[in-house]
Motif scaffolding. Structure first.
Motif, PDB file in Angstrom:
ATOM      1  N   LEU A 144       0.813  -1.219   0.000  1.00  0.00           N
ATOM      2  CA  LEU A 144       0.000   0.000   0.000  1.00  0.00           C
ATOM      3  C   LEU A 144       0.846   1.269   0.000  1.00  0.00           C
ATOM      4  CD1 LEU A 144      -2.910  -0.900   2.472  1.00  0.00           C
ATOM      5  CD2 LEU A 144      -3.041  -0.653  -0.001  1.00  0.00           C
ATOM      6  N   TYR A 145       2.103   1.162   0.363  1.00  0.00           N
ATOM      7  CA  TYR A 145       3.013   2.318   0.395  1.00  0.00           C
ATOM      8  C   TYR A 145       2.444   3.464   1.235  1.00  0.00           C
ATOM      9  CZ  TYR A 145       4.910  -0.232  -3.596  1.00  0.00           C
ATOM     10  OH  TYR A 145       5.423  -1.202  -4.413  1.00  0.00           O
ATOM     11  N   ILE A 146       2.010   3.139   2.444  1.00  0.00           N
ATOM     12  CA  ILE A 146       1.463   4.162   3.339  1.00  0.00           C
ATOM     13  C   ILE A 146       2.610   4.925   3.985  1.00  0.00           C
ATOM     14  CG2 ILE A 146       0.034   4.588   5.372  1.00  0.00           C
ATOM     15  CD1 ILE A 146      -1.371   1.924   4.769  1.00  0.00           C
ATOM     16  N   GLN A 147       2.532   6.250   3.967  1.00  0.00           N
ATOM     17  CA  GLN A 147       3.562   7.063   4.602  1.00  0.00           C
ATOM     18  C   GLN A 147       3.527   6.847   6.113  1.00  0.00           C
ATOM     19  OE1 GLN A 147       3.392  11.197   3.585  1.00  0.00           O
ATOM     20  NE2 GLN A 147       5.116  11.765   4.898  1.00  0.00           N
ATOM     21  N   ARG A 148       4.676   6.568   6.688  1.00  0.00           N
ATOM     22  CA  ARG A 148       4.744   6.277   8.116  1.00  0.00           C
ATOM     23  C   ARG A 148       4.662   7.548   8.966  1.00  0.00           C
ATOM     24  NH1 ARG A 148       4.205   2.057   5.823  1.00  0.00           N
ATOM     25  NH2 ARG A 148       5.224   0.075   6.324  1.00  0.00           N
ATOM     26  N   ASP A 149       4.037   7.414  10.103  1.00  0.00           N
ATOM     27  CA  ASP A 149       3.941   8.490  11.091  1.00  0.00           C
ATOM     28  C   ASP A 149       4.281   7.877  12.438  1.00  0.00           C
ATOM     29  OD1 ASP A 149       3.283  10.475  12.887  1.00  0.00           O
ATOM     30  OD2 ASP A 149       1.330  10.933  12.006  1.00  0.00           O
ATOM     31  N   SER A 150       5.389   8.294  13.037  1.00  0.00           N
ATOM     32  CA  SER A 150       5.839   7.670  14.286  1.00  0.00           C
ATOM     33  C   SER A 150       4.900   7.930  15.455  1.00  0.00           C
ATOM     34  CB  SER A 150       7.244   8.152  14.647  1.00  0.00           C
ATOM     35  OG  SER A 150       7.253   9.565  14.818  1.00  0.00           O
ATOM     36  N   ALA A 151       3.967   8.872  15.294  1.00  0.00           N
ATOM     37  CA  ALA A 151       2.992   9.154  16.350  1.00  0.00           C
ATOM     38  C   ALA A 151       1.724   8.320  16.195  1.00  0.00           C
ATOM     39  CB  ALA A 151       2.625  10.635  16.364  1.00  0.00           C
ATOM     40  N   ARG A 152       1.610   7.604  15.077  1.00  0.00           N
ATOM     41  CA  ARG A 152       0.384   6.852  14.805  1.00  0.00           C
ATOM     42  C   ARG A 152       0.695   5.415  14.392  1.00  0.00           C
ATOM     43  NH1 ARG A 152      -4.342   9.775  14.118  1.00  0.00           N
ATOM     44  NH2 ARG A 152      -4.102  12.035  14.121  1.00  0.00           N
ATOM     45  N   ILE A 153      -0.308   4.555  14.555  1.00  0.00           N
ATOM     46  CA  ILE A 153      -0.207   3.167  14.133  1.00  0.00           C
ATOM     47  C   ILE A 153      -0.682   3.082  12.687  1.00  0.00           C
ATOM     48  CG2 ILE A 153      -1.095   0.837  14.536  1.00  0.00           C
ATOM     49  CD1 ILE A 153      -1.568   1.984  17.493  1.00  0.00           C
ATOM     50  N   THR A 154       0.077   2.420  11.865  1.00  0.00           N
ATOM     51  CA  THR A 154      -0.243   2.334  10.445  1.00  0.00           C
ATOM     52  C   THR A 154      -1.520   1.529  10.194  1.00  0.00           C
ATOM     53  OG1 THR A 154       2.117   2.417   9.942  1.00  0.00           O
ATOM     54  CG2 THR A 154       0.657   1.681   8.191  1.00  0.00           C
ATOM     55  N   LEU A 155      -2.468   2.137   9.556  1.00  0.00           N
ATOM     56  CA  LEU A 155      -3.700   1.529   9.031  1.00  0.00           C
ATOM     57  C   LEU A 155      -4.711   1.086  10.084  1.00  0.00           C
ATOM     58  CD1 LEU A 155      -5.098   0.863   6.356  1.00  0.00           C
ATOM     59  CD2 LEU A 155      -4.065  -1.398   6.428  1.00  0.00           C
ATOM     60  N   VAL A 156      -4.278   0.383  11.152  1.00  0.00           N
ATOM     61  CA  VAL A 156      -5.250  -0.187  12.099  1.00  0.00           C
ATOM     62  C   VAL A 156      -4.973   0.255  13.550  1.00  0.00           C
ATOM     63  CG1 VAL A 156      -5.982  -2.194  10.771  1.00  0.00           C
ATOM     64  CG2 VAL A 156      -3.862  -2.302  12.072  1.00  0.00           C
ATOM     65  N   PRO A 157      -5.289   1.501  13.897  1.00  0.00           N
ATOM     66  CA  PRO A 157      -5.117   1.930  15.290  1.00  0.00           C
ATOM     67  C   PRO A 157      -6.171   1.353  16.227  1.00  0.00           C
ATOM     68  CG  PRO A 157      -6.099   3.689  14.016  1.00  0.00           C
ATOM     69  CD  PRO A 157      -5.744   2.603  13.036  1.00  0.00           C
TER      70      PRO A 157
END
Length: 307
Positions: A144-157
């Motif tokens: 999916l090439y989702i841009q990472r955010d160290s403050a958030r969980i990728t795709l499934v928080p």
């Protein structure tokens, strides 16, 4: 792979629950769990309502939880992670171990639909996801090439799971026992709702990140979700729009009188939840209490200058 990539080809939603504390980078993993019961009678009602449209208890509770998230976030497009055991897909029923893969279930909420109509639609979509569970969550994230955010969980928080009837698998001759889940001090996700129980009812286990949520907020979440489940059990044809939640701890409270002006509403917010975020801009957050203090300082300054 084609199934999942097609599901997310137009949009990858970011579930953004309102938090009590600002997100930090990197994110915290400190957490806790709060357990709240739901009665056997309510559980049976929900199971019966779901069965009428061909839905299992898992899908019924999942659909209700998605509507609950919609009520909290006002986001029509959501993703909820559903753990799925890989044994069924592979045929390895005798494998010892969890063998769990996360299914990132995407959904679109139409508030004009009745809950039963939404559940009927969701039943087929969840079954389709189960049929395509052989692709691992890790492989999907890469594709999916989702841009990472160290403050958030990728795709499934946010995660939903159900473990019903587990204590029925445990027996001791002549000994009474009670099955209790281990407490949690850490949590990988923003919010993890696990429904576990037996013939006597169920326990909703709310695990949450304490760097984001106050325990009081999660207690209110349970009360709101429990109220929603009761409404669904009473009338599954209720419109999703009518399942919106208006509690005392929300600014859009039904007790708010039209006679109250903006100043009165703000004072109510300061009194009811002073530490919650009132204003956010980029990386800065101001609580209601802090905003109140700042506005008082400005008011006094203006008065001193003759305004």
């Amino acid at each position: 792979e084609d199934f999942w990539l097609n599901l997310y080809k137009d949009q990858v939603p970011v579930v953004d629950l309102p938090t009590d504390f600002p997100r930090t980078s990197p994110r915290s993993y400190k957490g806790m769990r709060m357990d709240h019961p739901i009665s056997k009678e309510l559980l049976e009602q929900l199971k019966s309502r779901g069965a009428k449209v061909g839905g299992s208890l898992v899908t019924t509770l999942l659909a209700a939880f998605e509507v609950f998230l919609y009520a909290k976030t006002k986001q029509e497009n959501l993703v909820v992670g559903l753990p799925a055991s890989g044994q069924a897909a592979s045929g390895l029923f005798d494998v010892v171990g969890h063998c769990v893969n996360l299914l990132p279930l995407k959904t679109t909420i139409d508030k004009n639909l009745s809950f039963s109509a939404y559940l009927k639609k969701r039943k087929n979509e969840v079954l389709d996801a189960y049929d395509h569970q052989r692709l691992t969550f890790g492989e999907l994230i890469k594709k999916l090439y989702i841009q990472r955010d160290s403050a958030r969980i990728t795709l499934v928080p946010v995660i939903f799971n159900i473990d019903m009837g587990m204590d029925q698998q445990v027996r001791f001759d002549g000994i009474e026992h009670k099955l209790t889940s281990n407490p949690r001090a850490y949590e990988s996700f923003d919010l993890y709702l696990n429904a576990t129980g037996s013939k006597n009812g169920a326990i909703l286990e709310w695990s949450f990140n304490t760097g984001l949520f106050e325990p009081e907020t999660i207690r209110a979440y349970h009360q709101d979700f429990h109220t929603m489940l009761e409404k669904i059990a009473s009338n599954p044809e209720i419109a999703i729009a009518d399942l919106s939640l208006h509690k005392q701890n929300e600014i859009t409270s039904s007790s708010t009188s039209i006679e109250k002006n903006l100043i009165d509403l703000f004072k109510d917010a300061v009194s009811n939840f002073p530490e919650r975020t009132a204003v956010s801009f980029k990386e800065k957050n101001i609580s209601y209490a802090e905003l109140n203090n700042r506005s008082d300082q400005i008011a006094l300054y203006l008065i001193d200058r003759g305004v």
